[in-house]
Design a protein around this motif. Sequence first.
Motif, PDB file in Angstrom:
ATOM      1  N   ILE A  47     129.474  99.538  34.384  1.00 23.77           N
ATOM      2  CA  ILE A  47     130.323 100.217  33.399  1.00 23.77           C
ATOM      3  C   ILE A  47     129.634 101.477  32.889  1.00 23.77           C
ATOM      4  CG2 ILE A  47     131.533  99.996  31.200  1.00 23.77           C
ATOM      5  CD1 ILE A  47     131.530  96.906  31.772  1.00 23.77           C
ATOM      6  N   HIS A  48     128.339 101.390  32.639  1.00 22.94           N
ATOM      7  CA  HIS A  48     127.594 102.582  32.233  1.00 22.94           C
ATOM      8  C   HIS A  48     127.671 103.657  33.314  1.00 22.94           C
ATOM      9  CE1 HIS A  48     125.776 101.537  28.404  1.00 22.94           C
ATOM     10  NE2 HIS A  48     125.351 100.376  28.881  1.00 22.94           N
ATOM     11  N   ALA A  49     127.527 103.248  34.575  1.00 26.97           N
ATOM     12  CA  ALA A  49     127.589 104.203  35.689  1.00 26.97           C
ATOM     13  C   ALA A  49     128.955 104.874  35.759  1.00 26.97           C
ATOM     14  CB  ALA A  49     127.271 103.496  37.003  1.00 26.97           C
ATOM     15  N   ALA A  50     130.009 104.101  35.488  1.00 21.65           N
ATOM     16  CA  ALA A  50     131.358 104.659  35.511  1.00 21.65           C
ATOM     17  C   ALA A  50     131.533 105.713  34.419  1.00 21.65           C
ATOM     18  CB  ALA A  50     132.386 103.543  35.345  1.00 21.65           C
ATOM     19  N   GLY A  54     132.140 110.090  34.626  1.00 18.91           N
ATOM     20  CA  GLY A  54     133.338 110.741  34.107  1.00 18.91           C
ATOM     21  C   GLY A  54     134.569 109.865  34.068  1.00 18.91           C
ATOM     22  N   ILE A  55     134.450 108.606  34.474  1.00 18.90           N
ATOM     23  CA  ILE A  55     135.570 107.679  34.341  1.00 18.90           C
ATOM     24  C   ILE A  55     135.726 107.354  32.862  1.00 18.90           C
ATOM     25  CG2 ILE A  55     136.406 105.354  34.884  1.00 18.90           C
ATOM     26  CD1 ILE A  55     134.905 105.570  37.555  1.00 18.90           C
ATOM     27  N   ASN A  56     136.916 107.568  32.332  1.00 14.84           N
ATOM     28  CA  ASN A  56     137.076 107.434  30.879  1.00 14.84           C
ATOM     29  C   ASN A  56     138.185 106.467  30.473  1.00 14.84           C
ATOM     30  OD1 ASN A  56     139.416 108.858  31.427  1.00 14.84           O
ATOM     31  ND2 ASN A  56     139.032 110.496  29.929  1.00 14.84           N
ATOM     32  N   ILE A  72     131.618  91.406  28.193  1.00 14.16           N
ATOM     33  CA  ILE A  72     130.748  92.292  28.969  1.00 14.16           C
ATOM     34  C   ILE A  72     131.039  93.748  28.617  1.00 14.16           C
ATOM     35  CG2 ILE A  72     130.332  93.179  31.299  1.00 14.16           C
ATOM     36  CD1 ILE A  72     130.510  90.315  32.316  1.00 14.16           C
ATOM     37  N   ILE A  73     132.305  94.096  28.606  1.00 13.34           N
ATOM     38  CA  ILE A  73     132.689  95.468  28.262  1.00 13.34           C
ATOM     39  C   ILE A  73     132.261  95.800  26.836  1.00 13.34           C
ATOM     40  CG2 ILE A  73     134.692  96.969  27.852  1.00 13.34           C
ATOM     41  CD1 ILE A  73     136.021  95.474  30.258  1.00 13.34           C
ATOM     42  N   GLY A  74     132.337  94.808  25.952  1.00  9.89           N
ATOM     43  CA  GLY A  74     131.922  95.018  24.569  1.00  9.89           C
ATOM     44  C   GLY A  74     130.468  95.418  24.427  1.00  9.89           C
ATOM     45  N   GLU A  75     129.620  94.936  25.336  1.00 14.09           N
ATOM     46  CA  GLU A  75     128.203  95.312  25.289  1.00 14.09           C
ATOM     47  C   GLU A  75     128.030  96.815  25.490  1.00 14.09           C
ATOM     48  OE1 GLU A  75     125.383  93.448  24.640  1.00 14.09           O
ATOM     49  OE2 GLU A  75     126.909  92.012  23.978  1.00 14.09           O
ATOM     50  N   VAL A  76     128.931  97.409  26.271  1.00 13.87           N
ATOM     51  CA  VAL A  76     128.876  98.854  26.495  1.00 13.87           C
ATOM     52  C   VAL A  76     129.595  99.601  25.367  1.00 13.87           C
ATOM     53  CG1 VAL A  76     129.471 100.718  28.087  1.00 13.87           C
ATOM     54  CG2 VAL A  76     128.747  98.494  28.987  1.00 13.87           C
ATOM     55  N   MET A  77     130.726  99.060  24.925  1.00 14.60           N
ATOM     56  CA  MET A  77     131.492  99.718  23.871  1.00 14.60           C
ATOM     57  C   MET A  77     130.705  99.799  22.565  1.00 14.60           C
ATOM     58  SD  MET A  77     134.311 100.696  25.267  1.00 14.60           S
ATOM     59  CE  MET A  77     133.295 100.960  26.746  1.00 14.60           C
ATOM     60  N   ARG A  78     129.779  98.908  22.392  1.00 19.56           N
ATOM     61  CA  ARG A  78     128.987  98.887  21.160  1.00 19.56           C
ATOM     62  C   ARG A  78     128.305 100.227  20.906  1.00 19.56           C
ATOM     63  NH1 ARG A  78     123.750  97.214  20.507  1.00 19.56           N
ATOM     64  NH2 ARG A  78     123.708  96.505  22.666  1.00 19.56           N
ATOM     65  N   ARG A 253     132.236  96.359  41.161  1.00 16.81           N
ATOM     66  CA  ARG A 253     131.252  95.384  40.723  1.00 16.81           C
ATOM     67  C   ARG A 253     129.850  95.967  40.578  1.00 16.81           C
ATOM     68  NH1 ARG A 253     133.399  90.824  44.951  1.00 16.81           N
ATOM     69  NH2 ARG A 253     133.553  92.707  46.241  1.00 16.81           N
ATOM     70  N   TRP A 254     129.474  96.823  41.502  1.00 12.19           N
ATOM     71  CA  TRP A 254     128.128  97.381  41.510  1.00 12.19           C
ATOM     72  C   TRP A 254     128.169  98.891  41.280  1.00 12.19           C
ATOM     73  CZ3 TRP A 254     129.751  93.822  45.268  1.00 12.19           C
ATOM     74  CH2 TRP A 254     129.116  92.575  45.219  1.00 12.19           C
ATOM     75  N   PRO A 255     127.106  99.469  40.730  1.00 10.28           N
ATOM     76  CA  PRO A 255     127.080 100.917  40.507  1.00 10.28           C
ATOM     77  C   PRO A 255     127.341 101.744  41.765  1.00 10.28           C
ATOM     78  CG  PRO A 255     125.334  99.888  39.244  1.00 10.28           C
ATOM     79  CD  PRO A 255     125.934  98.800  40.110  1.00 10.28           C
ATOM     80  N   HIS A 256     126.893 101.266  42.920  1.00  4.13           N
ATOM     81  CA  HIS A 256     127.123 102.053  44.139  1.00  4.13           C
ATOM     82  C   HIS A 256     128.613 102.111  44.485  1.00  4.13           C
ATOM     83  CE1 HIS A 256     126.972  98.057  46.223  1.00  4.13           C
ATOM     84  NE2 HIS A 256     127.852  98.637  47.024  1.00  4.13           N
ATOM     85  N   GLU A 257     129.392 101.084  44.077  1.00  2.00           N
ATOM     86  CA  GLU A 257     130.836 101.142  44.306  1.00  2.00           C
ATOM     87  C   GLU A 257     131.481 102.208  43.427  1.00  2.00           C
ATOM     88  OE1 GLU A 257     131.990  96.693  45.877  1.00  2.00           O
ATOM     89  OE2 GLU A 257     132.252  97.122  43.738  1.00  2.00           O
ATOM     90  N   VAL A 258     130.959 102.390  42.228  1.00  2.07           N
ATOM     91  CA  VAL A 258     131.449 103.471  41.368  1.00  2.07           C
ATOM     92  C   VAL A 258     131.253 104.808  42.065  1.00  2.07           C
ATOM     93  CG1 VAL A 258     131.093 104.702  39.197  1.00  2.07           C
ATOM     94  CG2 VAL A 258     131.007 102.198  39.236  1.00  2.07           C
ATOM     95  N   GLN A 259     130.062 105.022  42.579  1.00  2.00           N
ATOM     96  CA  GLN A 259     129.753 106.281  43.253  1.00  2.00           C
ATOM     97  C   GLN A 259     130.675 106.524  44.448  1.00  2.00           C
ATOM     98  OE1 GLN A 259     125.689 106.592  44.590  1.00  2.00           O
ATOM     99  NE2 GLN A 259     125.987 108.599  45.525  1.00  2.00           N
TER     100      GLN A 259
END
Length: 294
Positions: A47-50, A54-56, A72-78, A253-259
């Motif tokens: 999620i951080h990688a996304a 620039g994914i918003n 899980i998303i809440g850990e990033v939204m914090r 699922r993984w940061p490389h998939e975001v890329q």
Amino acid sequence: MKYSVLGKTGLNVSRIAVGGYVFAGVNKARGWDPYGMEGRQTAISTIHAALDAGINYVDTAPSYGNGHSESIIGEVMRTRRDECFLATKVTAHGQDKAAVIRSVEESLKRLQCDHVDVIQFHGGTYSGTDTKHILNEGPLDALLTLREQGKVRWLGLTTEDAYSALDLMDTGMFSLVQVNYSLIYQSASLHLLDQAKDKGIGVAVMRPMTSGILQRLLGQLEPRWIEAADPYEVCLKFVLSDSRVGVINVGMRWPHEVQQNVELVNRYEPSFDIAELPRLTAKIYQTDDAFNGL
């Protein structure tokens, strides 16, 4: 990252979004388990990688792992809530006004924020009874109350069956619809997508990659197609080529998939608009003749 305006919400959203189901779904064959400590940390990193890419737009639901995806998303939204538009869902079936309000407030706690940008009724197929219940028996009133309180901004709904959502869209109460639309599930093109465009309703797409169903079919029917072209890439290009689609929920699922997904979106320029694709046999014949100067 490329962006588009999500209907009358006015939200300038990235073409692809973080789809939250993967943070609740176990896939042992691929080594994926978001319930273990390592899997949870990987999901948070994804999620951080996304967001970094620039994914918003981030979409989830309380039913994804009984709140696990939201947590899980809440850990990033914090720490990064102001960097994205956040969408979640609520079940209306069998729920009164108080239950709907309670569910959304519990989602906000798991998401570690005080509001979501989009709240959606989480639906598969809407019967006439379902539509009546939502509009007249508490669920819609609950969302309107939450909006007045500043806990939600825009109202939406999700649907597996595009046709069954048309009556709800007709009410003018919803600013976004999330629909099952892909290379193999195209019924939304017969009505919902055009209706949404006419009414200024933003369109989000679920299951753009067919949830792996196309790949499974090709593996059984014609494996050579998989060898000749990447079905995943073809599926994403399909929805990217439809001008009626605002945002595409992608499970990463993984940061490389975001890329990989971001690179595909950024390099792909549609050569035609899927919205103009003929849907009836007679029209196919006519356009074929016209194309060939006959």
